[in-house]
Design a protein around this motif. Structure first.
Motif: not given
Length: 93
Positions: A48-58, A64-75
């Motif tokens: 979640t933090h990594e997704i937030y930081e990536q979005l904040k950075a533009g 970042i779909k790969h990070l969202i997918a990882q978060l979904s799998r982790a959940g």
């Protein structure tokens, strides 16, 4: 039930109900979000933090779909692990 206000042509507010199905979906999403927030594992927190930081950075969502997918799998995996833990200990994690 929540509703929204719509200005009447004479300038007064008219109380109009929202679509009940849309309201129910929004409430279910809120409940799920609260549950996920309260049960977030360290791995989910990191993602979640990594997704937030990536979005904040533009970054764009497509970037970042790969990070969202990882978060979904982790959940999903973490929820399954919690369920197995509940069963193994007679309902207590």
């Amino acid at each position: 039930m929540s509703s929204y206000h719509s200005p009447h042509p004479d300038g007064s507010d008219v109380h109009q109900p929202e679509d009940p199905a849309a309201e129910e979906r929004a409430e279910a999403a809120d409940r799920l979000g609260e549950e996920l927030e309260g049960n977030k594992t360290a791995r989910q927190e990191e993602l979640t933090h990594e997704i937030y930081e990536q979005l904040k950075a533009g970054s764009e969502v497509d970037d970042i779909k790969h990070l969202i997918a990882q978060l979904s799998r982790a959940g999903t995996e973490d929820a399954a692990n919690r369920q197995r833990g509940h069963r193994a200990t007679g309902g207590r994690p």
